[in-house]
Write a protein that holds these residues in place. Structure first.
Motif, PDB file in Angstrom:
ATOM      1  N   ALA A 147       0.831  -1.206   0.000  1.00  0.00           N
ATOM      2  CA  ALA A 147       0.000   0.000   0.000  1.00  0.00           C
ATOM      3  C   ALA A 147       0.864   1.255   0.000  1.00  0.00           C
ATOM      4  O   ALA A 147       0.559   2.240  -0.685  1.00  0.00           O
ATOM      5  CB  ALA A 147      -0.933  -0.012   1.207  1.00  0.00           C
ATOM      6  N   GLN A 148       1.969   1.239   0.766  1.00  0.00           N
ATOM      7  CA  GLN A 148       2.846   2.398   0.789  1.00  0.00           C
ATOM      8  C   GLN A 148       3.486   2.628  -0.584  1.00  0.00           C
ATOM      9  O   GLN A 148       3.587   3.765  -1.053  1.00  0.00           O
ATOM     10  CB  GLN A 148       3.950   2.227   1.840  1.00  0.00           C
ATOM     11  CG  GLN A 148       4.934   3.395   1.866  1.00  0.00           C
ATOM     12  CD  GLN A 148       5.963   3.280   2.961  1.00  0.00           C
ATOM     13  OE1 GLN A 148       5.918   4.005   3.943  1.00  0.00           O
ATOM     14  NE2 GLN A 148       6.899   2.350   2.816  1.00  0.00           N
ATOM     15  N   SER A 149       3.904   1.556  -1.243  1.00  0.00           N
ATOM     16  CA  SER A 149       4.539   1.711  -2.562  1.00  0.00           C
ATOM     17  C   SER A 149       3.564   2.275  -3.579  1.00  0.00           C
ATOM     18  O   SER A 149       3.928   3.096  -4.427  1.00  0.00           O
ATOM     19  CB  SER A 149       5.095   0.367  -3.041  1.00  0.00           C
ATOM     20  OG  SER A 149       4.077  -0.524  -3.464  1.00  0.00           O
ATOM     21  N   LYS A 150       2.308   1.868  -3.489  1.00  0.00           N
ATOM     22  CA  LYS A 150       1.312   2.361  -4.438  1.00  0.00           C
ATOM     23  C   LYS A 150       0.865   3.781  -4.100  1.00  0.00           C
ATOM     24  O   LYS A 150       0.500   4.556  -4.987  1.00  0.00           O
ATOM     25  CB  LYS A 150       0.120   1.404  -4.492  1.00  0.00           C
ATOM     26  CG  LYS A 150       0.397   0.145  -5.299  1.00  0.00           C
ATOM     27  CD  LYS A 150       0.746   0.507  -6.736  1.00  0.00           C
ATOM     28  CE  LYS A 150       0.918  -0.687  -7.633  1.00  0.00           C
ATOM     29  NZ  LYS A 150       1.169  -0.309  -9.038  1.00  0.00           N
ATOM     30  N   LEU A 151       0.893   4.119  -2.812  1.00  0.00           N
ATOM     31  CA  LEU A 151       0.644   5.502  -2.430  1.00  0.00           C
ATOM     32  C   LEU A 151       1.766   6.385  -2.961  1.00  0.00           C
ATOM     33  O   LEU A 151       1.522   7.494  -3.458  1.00  0.00           O
ATOM     34  CB  LEU A 151       0.548   5.610  -0.908  1.00  0.00           C
ATOM     35  CG  LEU A 151       0.335   7.012  -0.322  1.00  0.00           C
ATOM     36  CD1 LEU A 151      -0.943   7.650  -0.863  1.00  0.00           C
ATOM     37  CD2 LEU A 151       0.296   6.947   1.211  1.00  0.00           C
ATOM     38  N   ALA A 152       2.987   5.892  -2.900  1.00  0.00           N
ATOM     39  CA  ALA A 152       4.125   6.634  -3.449  1.00  0.00           C
ATOM     40  C   ALA A 152       3.950   6.851  -4.946  1.00  0.00           C
ATOM     41  O   ALA A 152       4.260   7.932  -5.472  1.00  0.00           O
ATOM     42  CB  ALA A 152       5.426   5.885  -3.163  1.00  0.00           C
ATOM     43  N   CYS A 153       3.442   5.847  -5.651  1.00  0.00           N
ATOM     44  CA  CYS A 153       3.196   5.982  -7.093  1.00  0.00           C
ATOM     45  C   CYS A 153       2.186   7.085  -7.385  1.00  0.00           C
ATOM     46  O   CYS A 153       2.374   7.892  -8.310  1.00  0.00           O
ATOM     47  CB  CYS A 153       2.699   4.654  -7.670  1.00  0.00           C
ATOM     48  SG  CYS A 153       3.957   3.369  -7.803  1.00  0.00           S
ATOM     49  N   LEU A 154       1.105   7.117  -6.610  1.00  0.00           N
ATOM     50  CA  LEU A 154       0.089   8.141  -6.812  1.00  0.00           C
ATOM     51  C   LEU A 154       0.644   9.529  -6.494  1.00  0.00           C
ATOM     52  O   LEU A 154       0.421  10.490  -7.235  1.00  0.00           O
ATOM     53  CB  LEU A 154      -1.133   7.838  -5.937  1.00  0.00           C
ATOM     54  CG  LEU A 154      -2.292   8.832  -5.996  1.00  0.00           C
ATOM     55  CD1 LEU A 154      -2.763   9.080  -7.429  1.00  0.00           C
ATOM     56  CD2 LEU A 154      -3.450   8.346  -5.123  1.00  0.00           C
ATOM     57  N   MET A 155       1.376   9.642  -5.406  1.00  0.00           N
ATOM     58  CA  MET A 155       1.977  10.932  -5.043  1.00  0.00           C
ATOM     59  C   MET A 155       2.970  11.384  -6.110  1.00  0.00           C
ATOM     60  O   MET A 155       3.057  12.566  -6.440  1.00  0.00           O
ATOM     61  CB  MET A 155       2.637  10.830  -3.669  1.00  0.00           C
ATOM     62  CG  MET A 155       1.644  10.569  -2.548  1.00  0.00           C
ATOM     63  SD  MET A 155       2.421  10.253  -0.950  1.00  0.00           S
ATOM     64  CE  MET A 155       2.942  11.911  -0.507  1.00  0.00           C
TER      65      MET A 155
END
Length: 352
Positions: A220-228
């Motif tokens: 989830a953190q890696s995908k949040l980083a992608c969105l950011m």
């Protein structure tokens, strides 16, 4: 996937009226956080690949295009006349993907390029190869991902594997390909996120999950980083004059190889995933938000596209809900700076 599992558990314990109330809360939150994007106009809910304009003469790169949604992206784009570069780790699977595409699109312009996004030396090598062989790049689709391996792994560069593959590799690839993108008349970068971002948080003090590794939390953190990253890339493009439209997209929950290659089909998550499989989107359906962002003339930079059904698991195309964490521009800027430091990569500060 973690979102789906929790939703299923919640439904088993909550009454109908509480579920309906929760869904209404999600809807209202979506209306609030995407207000500015809605002002630009939502995509047609029934938009399909059949409405994709001709892509003849345009050049695309799709990471992870040997299977799942990346494969569907590549196939649809070649059918629309585009020249497509599939970038992935396994050359044999790459050749198989090309053969499958050419069976359906006999005149497909498609090639394979080797890259391991978790090894930044191969990402830079790919950037150099393409810089010397392509006249330009019109669209970069940052699609490849791994999800929730049970044990914490580290990349060739010492990064946690999900962070490296899903985010850091794409961060460096985008920087490497920026000169080619800027040669296009209308360059776009589409970065894949996930509904898992709504359960994610950005721990800038432990991005590599060294203090505690929880597989789905790291995903989830890696995908949040992608969105950011997608949103911050648009801000920086506007400020520096790069001329790039940066969008994000997510597929809802689609049938791909992520679970099989991550926690495994024999895991608890895998068994629940298998039981729910018939209610998921196909890979082709999951690819629609990405293809819209990559090709639709009316798609806009700084926008997040995805399905708009219940909890955004599936349903009509629309503007996806951006969680508050991803809208924090200050944290996104700090993440960008940290990313440059840990990858040894610098984006230019201006259009020059």
């Amino acid at each position: 996937m973690i979102d789906v599992l929790r939703i299923k558990n919640a439904r088993a314990t909550r009454s109908g009226w509480r579920s309906r109330l929760g869904a209404l809360g999600v809807l209202m939150t979506g209306l609030i956080v995407t207000g500015s994007a809605l002002a630009q106009g939502s995509p047609k809910p029934d938009w399909s690949v059949a409405e994709m304009p001709s892509q003849k003469g345009r050049i695309f790169l799709v990471t992870g295009g040997t299977s799942g949604m990346g494969f569907e992206d590549a196939k649809a784009l070649t059918a629309a006349g585009a020249q497509v570069v599939i970038a992935a780790r396994n050359a044999q699977r790459g050749q198989e993907a090309i053969e499958r595409i050419k069976q359906e699109v006999p005149n497909a312009q498609v090639q394979f390029e080797s890259v391991d996004l978790s090894d930044l030396s191969t990402v830079r090598a790919l950037g150099k190869r393409l810089g010397s062989t392509l006249p330009r790049l019109d669209v970069l689709i940052n699609n490849a991902a791994i999800m929730a391996p049970p044990q914490r792994g580290t990349s060739a560069d010492g990064l946690e594997m999900q962070f490296a593959t899903n985010y850091a590799g794409h961060f460096v690839l985008t920087a490497e390909l920026l000169p080619l993108l800027r040669k296009s008349d209308s360059p776009r970068v589409v970065t894949l996120s996930s509904i898992a971002v709504h359960r994610g948080s950005m721990n800038l003090d432990d991005l590599q999950s060294t203090q505690a590794y929880v597989p789905f939390a790291a995903y989830a953190q890696s995908k949040l980083a992608c969105l950011m990253f997608a949103l911050e890339l648009q801000r920086r493009s506007d400020a520096a004059g790069w001329g790039i439209q940066s969008m994000a997209a997510h597929p809802g929950v689609a049938v791909t190889e992520l679970v099989a290659r991550g926690p495994g089909l024999d895991s608890e998550q895998g068994r629940q995933w298998s039981a729910m499989r018939n209610n998921m989107q196909t890979a082709a359906q999951g690819a629609v938000p990405t293809l819209y962002a990559a090709t639709a003339p009316e798609a806009r930079g700084g926008t997040y596209y995805g399905p708009t059904g219940e909890q955004e698991i599936r349903g009509p195309l629309g503007i996806a809900t951006v969680p508050a964490a991803a809208k924090d521009a200050a944290t996104a800027a700090r993440l960008w700076t940290i990313s440059e430091e840990i990858t040894g990569t610098r984006f230019p500060s201006s259009a020059r």
